[in-house]
Scaffold this active site. Structure first.
Site, PDB file in Angstrom:
ATOM      1  CD  GLU A 319      -6.053  -1.653  -6.760  1.00 16.99           C
ATOM      2  OE1 GLU A 319      -5.251  -2.161  -6.198  1.00 16.99           O
ATOM      3  OE2 GLU A 319      -5.931  -0.904  -7.151  1.00 16.99           O
ATOM      4  CG  ASP A 348      -0.846  -0.950  -8.313  1.00 18.32           C
ATOM      5  OD1 ASP A 348      -1.153  -0.411  -7.931  1.00 18.32           O
ATOM      6  OD2 ASP A 348      -2.117  -1.758  -6.594  1.00 18.32           O
TER       7      ASP A 348
HETATM    8  N1  DPN Z   1      -1.455   0.540  -5.158  1.00 18.48           N
HETATM    9  C1  DPN Z   1      -2.705   0.399  -3.972  1.00 18.48           C
HETATM   10  C2  DPN Z   1      -4.018   1.160  -4.721  1.00 18.48           C
HETATM   11  O1  DPN Z   1      -4.270   0.409  -5.301  1.00 18.48           O
HETATM   12  O2  DPN Z   1      -4.994   1.333  -4.104  1.00 18.48           O
HETATM   13  C3  DPN Z   1      -2.349  -0.585  -3.364  1.00 18.48           C
HETATM   14  C4  DPN Z   1      -1.024  -1.239  -2.368  1.00 18.48           C
HETATM   15  C5  DPN Z   1      -0.905  -0.206  -1.129  1.00 18.48           C
HETATM   16  C6  DPN Z   1      -0.704  -2.515  -2.886  1.00 18.48           C
HETATM   17  C7  DPN Z   1       0.441  -0.635  -0.422  1.00 18.48           C
HETATM   18  C8  DPN Z   1       0.626  -2.734  -2.072  1.00 18.48           C
HETATM   19  C9  DPN Z   1       1.035  -1.566  -0.995  1.00 18.48           C
HETATM   20 ZN    ZN Z   2      -2.498   0.373  -6.709  1.00 24.55          ZN
END
Ligand code: DPN
Ligand code: ZN
Length: 501
Positions: A319, A348
């Site tokens: 991811e 997430d």
């Molecule tokens: N969870 C973050 C990542 O995997 O880097 C991405 C993310 C950030 C998703 C801010 C939503 C809001």
């Molecule tokens: Zn993340």
């Protein structure tokens, strides 16, 4: 030493990799059908912060297995920390008897490591200099020398590159097309390196995305650092420059894990996912240990119950390098398999220390129909539990992206990353105004101590509620109508957590 890591699926190799799809559909075993039907309240009661915390402590220990190689805990793909995470998820599921069909989906990924870089323009080095992820090194991993040459427009077209770009460092404004296209155009025009400067405020770090043989070593710098150079170049001055990047781009394999209930209607599945990997820089206990472990705990508790609809859990890999695992998974679905997924729920970052209860602002007007019903399930839950919530952009930063682009309704909740908590949000959720929701986002300090357990427990119960609701019935939830094929409704700045343009 600068070290960053990025990985990208190679679609050409991907076709050759072994996958175990479609799932073997087996009839519901006696042992499952004799169990009580899952209910939201019952499975919420099975969730406790104690059990979640225990799993988080274990996950941190697994991240520590990477110390030999990385000098710090991490669960980045390819590391021992990530391999151990996958083993833990798989072994936990396998230990649950025959309730689930479990599959591993291995896919090839390109991994980039930037070890060191330096950029000197004239007689100074811009403070904001960053090397783009997935950049190739400069020639022979040595410094290269040439004048800085201003590219016309945004460098998205080969005609934007003047003849004297050959042998020089191309200086390109951000905007209109992805960084990868600019780097490729610069390389084809004979540039020895490229510098993209921000068209908005601040520094610029992003990813070149899918590697190309024409990419050249590429940097990003801020708007303010760029300004004096642009003025000098426009006045006809020559700016001798040197660029240096030591980096590698290589291919590895990594793995998604998917578990589907043997029970329940296999043609109507509720699917949910979290990502099993972290960034290189740290152990990723909030991002996304919390999502992965919530799923694992719910998968563990669900075996006590029967389900009417199939439930499919996914732990995505890659991811952090651009939603590689989830994109790959969706790309491998036949239309028939795609249509069996009634919705996808992304989990997430569920326990940010300075949290807000965030709900993706999905709507049926611009997203697959059903996305809005899912959004409303979350907001109703928070309301019923006397909690505030905010809407956040449904903009492609996490693993729901591949699903909604391919016609599958999606949504999810989060508690915030590098965003800054406003005064209003501090009133709504407590915590500290003016600070990041997660001050350890993508850093070494994303450990067990980084978690807000109160937020995690409530969110885990909400995840359990979402699973139970759709495992019992899709009544009132829109039918799937059509498969779409990788539709991009608008140009997105993100595909994953790194800027692509
Ligand atoms: N969870 C973050 C990542 O995997 O880097 C991405 C993310 C950030 C998703 C801010 C939503 C809001
Ligand atoms: Zn993340």
């Amino acid at each position: 030493m600068h070290r960053s890591l990025a990985i990208l699926a190679l679609s050409s190799l991907a076709a050759a990799s072994a996958i175990q799809y479609p799932f073997v559909e087996s009839s519901q075993p006696e042992t499952i059908s004799n169990k009580p039907l899952v209910s939201s309240n019952a499975i919420q009661d099975d969730i406790s912060s104690d059990k979640l915390l225990k799993r988080a402590k274990h996950l941190f220990k697994l991240a520590e297995l990477a110390i030999d190689e990385y000098n710090h805990p991490t669960r980045v793909i390819g590391s021992q920390g990530h391999v151990a995470t996958l083993d833990y998820i798989y072994a936990t599921l396998a230990g649950l008897g025959d309730y689930y069909d479990i599959s591993n989906q291995t896919f090839p990924a390109v991994m980039g490591n930037v070890f060191e870089y330096r950029l000197v323009l004239g007689d100074s080095s811009p403070n904001s200099t960053a090397a783009m992820s997935l950049t190739p090194p400069t020639k022979d991993k040595e410094p290269v020398f040439g004048p800085l040459v201003l590219v016309a427009n945004e460098g998205c077209d080969s005609s934007d590159y003047p003849a004297n770009v050959t042998g020089s460092v191309a200086f390109i404004r951000r905007g209109t097309c992805p960084f990868g296209i600019k780097s490729e155009n610069a390389g084809r025009a004979g540039a020895i390196a490229a510098v993209v400067y921000n068209n908005g405020k601040g520094g610029l770090s992003g990813t070149l995305g899918q590697p190309s043989k024409d990419h050249v070593a590429t940097f990003g710098i801020s708007d303010t650092d760029a300004k004096p150079y642009i003025e000098k170049l426009q006045a006809g001055e020559v700016i001798e420059s040197s660029a240096y990047i030591d980096a590698i781009v290589e291919s590895i394999g990594t793995t998604n894990i998917v578990a589907q209930t043997k029970g329940g209607d296999p043609d109507n599945c509720v699917m949910l996912g979290g990502h099993s990997d972290s960034v290189t820089e740290g152990p990723g206990i909030n991002d996304d240990g919390t999502g992965s472990l919530t799923l694992l705990e719910i998968a563990t508790q669900l075996v006590k119950y029967s389900v009417n609809n199939c439930v499919r859990f996914a732990w995505w890999a890659g991811e952090e390098e651009g939603l590689l695992g989830s994109d790959y998974y969706v790309s491998q679905l036949s239309d028939e398999e795609n249509m069996k997924i009634r919705l996808f729920m992304d989990y997430d970052m569920l326990a940010s220390p300075n949290y807000a209860y965030q709900v993706y602002n999905a709507s049926n007007a611009v997203n697959p129909v059903g996305s809005q019903e899912l959004r409303d399930l979350y907001t109703e839950y928070y309301t019923v539990h006397g909690q505030n919530y905010t809407y956040i952009a449904f903009d492609g930063r996490s693993d729901y992206d591949g699903f909604i682009r391919n016609g599958i309704p999606g949504g999810g909740i989060a508690t915030g990353a590098e965003g800054i908590k406003t005064r209003k949000e501090a009133e709504m959720f407590g915590g500290t105004e003016g600070e990041w929701f997660d001050h350890c986002y993508h850093q070494l300090c994303d450990t067990v101590d980084n978690l807000n357990m109160e937020a995690w427990e409530l969110n885990a119960k909400l995840v359990a509620h979402s699973v139970a609701t759709y495992a019992v019935s899709f009544k009132g939830f829109p039918e799937r109508t059509a498969v779409k094929h990788n539709v991009l409704s608008e140009k997105s700045l993100y595909h994953g957590s790194k800027l692509i343009m």
